[in-house]
Design a protein around this motif. Structure first.
Motif, PDB file in Angstrom:
ATOM      1  N   THR A 183      54.712  15.166   3.003  1.00  0.00           N
ATOM      2  CA  THR A 183      54.480  15.645   4.369  1.00  0.00           C
ATOM      3  C   THR A 183      54.870  14.598   5.403  1.00  0.00           C
ATOM      4  O   THR A 183      55.464  14.919   6.441  1.00  0.00           O
ATOM      5  N   LYS A 184      54.528  13.321   5.138  1.00  0.00           N
ATOM      6  CA  LYS A 184      54.790  12.259   6.115  1.00  0.00           C
ATOM      7  C   LYS A 184      56.214  11.730   6.038  1.00  0.00           C
ATOM      8  O   LYS A 184      56.796  11.353   7.063  1.00  0.00           O
ATOM      9  N   PHE A 185      56.763  11.697   4.823  1.00  0.00           N
ATOM     10  CA  PHE A 185      58.074  11.055   4.645  1.00  0.00           C
ATOM     11  C   PHE A 185      59.103  12.036   4.061  1.00  0.00           C
ATOM     12  O   PHE A 185      59.913  11.665   3.209  1.00  0.00           O
ATOM     13  N   TRP A 186      59.061  13.297   4.503  1.00  0.00           N
ATOM     14  CA  TRP A 186      60.012  14.278   4.002  1.00  0.00           C
ATOM     15  C   TRP A 186      61.449  13.859   4.283  1.00  0.00           C
ATOM     16  O   TRP A 186      62.359  14.122   3.496  1.00  0.00           O
TER      17      TRP A 186
ATOM     18  N   VAL B  48      53.467  21.223   1.096  1.00  0.00           N
ATOM     19  CA  VAL B  48      53.431  20.928   2.536  1.00  0.00           C
ATOM     20  C   VAL B  48      52.367  21.736   3.264  1.00  0.00           C
ATOM     21  O   VAL B  48      51.728  21.233   4.205  1.00  0.00           O
TER      22      VAL B  48
ATOM     23  N   SER C 235      51.462  15.078  -2.025  1.00  0.00           N
ATOM     24  CA  SER C 235      51.578  15.961  -0.873  1.00  0.00           C
ATOM     25  C   SER C 235      51.598  15.167   0.434  1.00  0.00           C
ATOM     26  O   SER C 235      52.396  15.465   1.336  1.00  0.00           O
ATOM     27  N   ASP C 236      50.741  14.154   0.548  1.00  0.00           N
ATOM     28  CA  ASP C 236      50.727  13.329   1.757  1.00  0.00           C
ATOM     29  C   ASP C 236      52.061  12.616   1.956  1.00  0.00           C
ATOM     30  O   ASP C 236      52.583  12.531   3.070  1.00  0.00           O
ATOM     31  N   PHE C 237      52.609  12.108   0.849  1.00  0.00           N
ATOM     32  CA  PHE C 237      53.883  11.385   0.952  1.00  0.00           C
ATOM     33  C   PHE C 237      55.002  12.326   1.387  1.00  0.00           C
ATOM     34  O   PHE C 237      55.806  11.986   2.267  1.00  0.00           O
TER      35      PHE C 237
ATOM     36  N   PRO D 123      47.638  20.266   1.675  1.00  0.00           N
ATOM     37  CA  PRO D 123      46.925  19.544   2.747  1.00  0.00           C
ATOM     38  C   PRO D 123      45.653  20.259   3.204  1.00  0.00           C
ATOM     39  O   PRO D 123      44.639  19.612   3.491  1.00  0.00           O
TER      40      PRO D 123
END
Length: 414
Positions: free
Chosen positions: A230-233, A198, A226-228, A202
């Motif tokens: 961070t956005k969809f925790w 997180v 990491s993007d997934f 990034p």
């Protein structure tokens, strides 16, 4: 000033009721304490202030003792051992129950023992009085008390119950202690990986994006993950909760319990440990109940419900049916294939020699030692496994980050 109808315990352990005026429930507790009464329940007796209505739940009875008071098996074991000591010293059962009520510190337990003492004074047996508190005294406990009363050996039975409960508590403590370190490592490992995914990844991905270079597959996979996260925790958390809920629901179903219990017994290390724990519990419980005068078939019914594995429960059900038809315990268990040859052989020797209870006790002691050794070995295997998993996860992240950095340095040097 509002009025309260209260229920409490006096110095002799007797239940007392009355109506008292006080500014609040806290003030009422202080007034009653000075009178030697311990408050256990309170009800608003008349319409009062809004604060008193909230304190008493709008006129509903509030059991203050049950809000934060939990009766532990250790408390029941200590009470059982003390009761046996008092009876062996010649104290009558009603007097012993009064003494126990004064001795215990738990308000909830005081209330229960006071109720049991009142029922015994009214002519009820100790087992029947305890049976009305099934959330504290198990079926095993009550049946052994009933057998002890019938045989006139209540003091001896109480000691056996206390010893049995202490041994079971010791086993639970060993399992809890053994699992603490691996679970703590798992929590720390998940926290470290989550922090890297997180916060760190990034920031690194922004640097790579500014360079415009083609990234290796491992780095692209790491950045996408990491993007997934961070956005969809929130979706990850919901998915984890959903998986746990569905797994527990399946586990609680008859088919799911049978499948998971069969799988548990088939696992290389954990399966052997689960089998040893079940056999030790089977032998210890059956020996304790038979020594206390409980009939064999009734004892098998109770033992079956304590094994915690539906596969072994079915084995005991079948064995009980065969014993009812005249078969011995050892042949019935041997045919199932789920009990080791050592277990069935020792039981057969005990049946032939008329010392089944002693043989079961020796068997339980042996398997308790085996269980302790198995727990130690399992913990020794789990610790390096957790280290490898944590190191592998962190190593993958570091490798995915460092690979493109090294490639860029090589290109810059050329």
């Amino acid at each position: 000033m509002p009025a309260y109808a209260y229920t409490g315990l006096n110095a002799g352990g007797k239940t007392v009721k009355g109506i008292e005026t006080a500014d609040s429930v806290a003030a009422l507790k202080g007034v009653l304490k000075r009178k030697g009464v311990y408050l256990t329940a309170v009800t608003e007796a008349a319409a009062g202030s809004a604060s008193s209505s909230r304190a008493t739940g709008g006129g509903r009875e509030i059991d203050l003792g049950q809000l934060f008071d939990r009766i532990r098996p250790k408390d029941v074991s200590g009470m059982t051992r003390l009761l046996s000591t008092l009876l062996c010293a010649g104290v009558t059962l009603p007097e012993a129950l009064v003494a126990l009520t004064e001795q215990v510190e738990s308000p909830n337990f005081k209330n229960i023992l006071s109720d049991i003492g009142s029922k015994v004074n009214e002519g009820s047996s100790l087992a029947d009085a305890m049976a009305s508190h099934g959330h504290v005294f198990t079926k095993l406990y009550i049946n052994m008390i009933r057998a002890g009363e019938a045989s006139g050996s209540l003091e001896t039975v109480l000691i056996r119950i206390a010893d049995f409960m202490d041994q079971q508590e010791e086993l639970r403590s060993k399992l809890t202690t053994a699992m603490f370190y691996p679970m703590a490592m798992a929590v720390v490992g998940i926290g470290v990986v989550a922090l890297l995914m997180v916060k760190v990844v990034p920031s690194i991905s922004e640097i790579f994006a500014g360079q415009g270079a083609e990234l290796p597959f491992t780095t692209r996979t790491l950045i996408a993950t990491s993007d997934f996260v961070t956005k969809f925790w929130w979706l990850v958390i919901l998915a984890a909760i959903g998986v746990v809920y569905l797994a527990r629901k399946y586990r609680n179903s008859p088919a799911g319990r049978e499948t998971t219990d069969h799988l548990l017994l088939s696992l290389p290390v954990i399966g052997g440990l689960a089998r040893k724990i079940a056999i030790a519990r089977f032998a210890r419980t059956l020996a304790t109940m038979l020594s206390s005068g409980v009939q064999l078939l009734q004892a098998l019914d109770i033992v079956r419900s304590l094994l915690g594995n539906v596969i072994l429960e079915k084995v005991l059900t079948q064995a009980r049916d065969e014993i009812r038809e005249g078969a011995g315990i050892a042949p019935a268990l041997k045919r199932s294939g789920h009990f080791p040859a050592l277990v069935t052989h020792m039981i057969a020797v005990g049946e032939r020699s008329g010392q089944l209870e002693q043989m079961l006790t020796d068997l339980a002691d042996a398997y308790d030692r085996e269980t302790s050794s198995a727990i130690t070995r399992a913990t020794a295997l789990l610790e390096p496994l957790m280290i490898v998993l944590m190191g592998g996860s962190v190593g993958f992240i570091v490798f995915a980050i460092m690979t493109p950095i090294l490639q860029m340095n090589q290109l810059g040097a050329q």
